[in-house]
Motif scaffolding. Sequence first.
Motif, short mmCIF file in Angstrom:
data_model
loop_
_atom_site.label_atom_id
_atom_site.label_comp_id
_atom_site.label_asym_id
_atom_site.label_seq_id
_atom_site.Cartn_x
_atom_site.Cartn_y
_atom_site.Cartn_z
N GLY A 19 0.88 -1.31 -0.30
CA GLY A 19 0.13 -0.06 0.12
C GLY A 19 0.81 1.10 0.16
O GLY A 19 2.22 1.34 -0.79
N GLU A 20 0.19 2.30 0.79
CA GLU A 20 1.75 3.16 0.36
C GLU A 20 2.62 3.16 1.45
O GLU A 20 3.96 3.30 1.00
CB GLU A 20 0.80 4.40 2.33
N THR A 21 2.78 1.75 2.60
CA THR A 21 3.73 1.19 3.30
C THR A 21 3.87 -0.34 2.80
O THR A 21 2.51 -0.57 3.38
CB THR A 21 3.82 1.66 4.88
N LYS A 22 4.26 -1.12 2.65
CA LYS A 22 5.10 -2.73 2.82
C LYS A 22 4.69 -3.20 4.51
O LYS A 22 5.63 -2.36 4.87
CB LYS A 22 5.84 -2.77 2.13
N HIS A 23 4.03 -4.10 4.17
CA HIS A 23 3.22 -4.82 5.31
C HIS A 23 3.07 -5.82 5.59
O HIS A 23 3.14 -7.11 4.69
CB HIS A 23 1.91 -4.50 6.68
N TYR A 24 3.88 -6.78 6.66
CA TYR A 24 4.67 -7.75 6.65
C TYR A 24 3.44 -8.66 7.43
O TYR A 24 3.12 -8.26 8.79
CB TYR A 24 6.26 -8.16 7.19
N CYS A 25 3.20 -9.73 7.44
CA CYS A 25 2.15 -10.28 8.32
C CYS A 25 2.10 -11.36 7.86
O CYS A 25 2.72 -12.27 6.72
CB CYS A 25 0.45 -10.02 7.60
N ILE A 26 1.65 -12.82 8.85
CA ILE A 26 2.21 -14.06 8.67
C ILE A 26 0.72 -14.77 7.84
O ILE A 26 -0.71 -13.85 7.81
CB ILE A 26 1.56 -14.55 9.90
N ARG A 27 0.49 -15.27 6.96
CA ARG A 27 -0.50 -16.33 6.60
C ARG A 27 -1.74 -16.75 7.34
O ARG A 27 -1.53 -17.56 7.68
CB ARG A 27 0.02 -16.88 4.90
N HIS A 28 -3.07 -16.57 7.25
CA HIS A 28 -3.58 -16.35 8.00
C HIS A 28 -4.15 -18.55 8.28
O HIS A 28 -3.80 -18.18 9.90
CB HIS A 28 -5.29 -16.28 7.50
N GLU A 29 -4.07 -18.99 7.29
CA GLU A 29 -4.39 -20.05 7.21
C GLU A 29 -3.55 -20.71 7.73
O GLU A 29 -3.58 -22.20 8.47
CB GLU A 29 -4.85 -20.83 5.47
N LEU A 30 -2.29 -19.74 8.10
CA LEU A 30 -1.30 -21.38 8.70
C LEU A 30 -0.88 -20.41 10.23
O LEU A 30 -0.01 -21.21 10.92
CB LEU A 30 0.39 -20.32 8.45
N LEU A 31 -1.81 -19.91 11.12
CA LEU A 31 -1.64 -20.05 12.24
C LEU A 31 -1.70 -20.64 13.34
O LEU A 31 -0.89 -21.08 13.90
CB LEU A 31 -2.39 -18.15 12.40
N PRO A 32 -2.53 -21.71 13.35
CA PRO A 32 -2.66 -22.78 13.51
C PRO A 32 -1.92 -23.32 13.91
O PRO A 32 -1.03 -24.15 15.18
CB PRO A 32 -4.12 -23.33 13.45
N LYS A 33 -1.14 -23.83 12.52
CA LYS A 33 0.13 -24.82 12.33
C LYS A 33 1.28 -24.21 13.32
O LYS A 33 1.81 -24.58 13.73
CB LYS A 33 0.70 -25.25 11.29
N ILE A 34 1.32 -22.90 13.58
CA ILE A 34 2.29 -22.54 13.16
C ILE A 34 2.24 -22.64 15.16
O ILE A 34 3.60 -22.85 15.79
CB ILE A 34 2.50 -20.88 13.66
N ASP A 35 1.38 -22.09 16.04
CA ASP A 35 0.80 -21.71 16.99
C ASP A 35 1.28 -23.44 17.49
O ASP A 35 2.08 -23.20 18.81
CB ASP A 35 -0.02 -21.33 16.93
N GLN A 36 0.64 -24.22 16.93
CA GLN A 36 1.10 -25.82 17.24
C GLN A 36 2.07 -25.85 17.71
O GLN A 36 2.93 -26.44 18.54
CB GLN A 36 0.43 -26.61 16.82
N THR A 37 3.10 -25.63 16.16
CA THR A 37 4.34 -25.68 16.87
C THR A 37 5.29 -25.32 17.14
O THR A 37 6.78 -25.75 18.82
CB THR A 37 5.41 -25.40 15.33
N ILE A 38 5.07 -23.52 18.19
CA ILE A 38 5.40 -23.16 19.11
C ILE A 38 5.34 -24.38 20.66
O ILE A 38 5.86 -24.07 21.11
CB ILE A 38 4.80 -21.63 19.01
N SER A 39 4.13 -24.44 20.38
CA SER A 39 3.20 -25.19 21.93
C SER A 39 4.27 -26.35 21.93
O SER A 39 4.46 -26.96 23.05
CB SER A 39 2.26 -25.57 22.22
N ARG A 40 4.69 -27.25 20.44
CA ARG A 40 5.43 -28.53 20.62
C ARG A 40 6.42 -28.32 21.88
O ARG A 40 7.59 -29.42 21.75
CB ARG A 40 4.98 -29.49 19.53
N TYR A 41 7.25 -27.38 20.78
CA TYR A 41 9.02 -26.91 20.87
C TYR A 41 8.38 -26.28 22.80
O TYR A 41 9.58 -25.10 23.19
CB TYR A 41 9.49 -25.76 19.92
#
Length: 247
Positions: free
Chosen positions: A219-241
């Motif tokens: 947009g006016e500035t570049k924004h970085y974000c996590i793909r929404h559909e991957l949030l549960p998987k990443i959250d599970q990985t963090i919990s497992r570790y």
Amino acid sequence: MFIFLINDTSNYPVTATYESKDQRKEYSQIFDYICKLCPQRSQKSIYYNQLKSRLRKRFKLNESSVKQVINHFVSLNALIVAFDDSISINILSNSTRKDIYDLIQRYPGVYSNVFKKSLGLGSRQVLWHIAFLLEFNIIKFESFGKIKAYGIITVEPKAILLGFIVLKDSLRTLLIHLMSDPAGFELIELVHIISKPKNSVLYTLKKLKELNVLSISLGETKHYCIRHELLPKIDQTISRYNNIFQK
């Protein structure tokens, strides 16, 4: 890649003939060295490439001389050529090496500091056992900058890199922060959050993009974000570790 088995039942060096006493002494020293460096004394086995490398370094031999020495011992039945790689699994009979392997298997992405914190091992000790696991094709690594992150041979490279990002404190902080707002963050905000140089943050963001974890909104500035559909998987990985974070 094939291996050599040391034949304890052969008549070497009785059956050996040499041009001089010096040559007899040299070959006896080389064979004694081969017997000592075998990683599994009960099996007395060693991989061909590993044997060549060790002999070159220890006795300052060139490639041709190394082959000549090996062929000499094979011709006398002191070394037996074997094409069965199944013996490599015995490399895990060493308890320290098994602990390192188990950590790598459970947490793809582990790196040097994790071994030291979780197992209480010194850097040289870890590198020694890692070298054997790599030599026998039991584990592999992915590079994140200058750091090597490890995983067992069958794990996906993406899993190793994602595991490393989850394990590394500063990178995990960045990942968790990115997960906190679907709208994403500007680069300058992320630099401030983890207190790392801009180039370092950009490198991490690039890796996340390569892993298909990150999306970038323009947009006016570049924004970085996590793909929404991957949030549960990443959250599970963090919990497992999570257990390893506490060590």
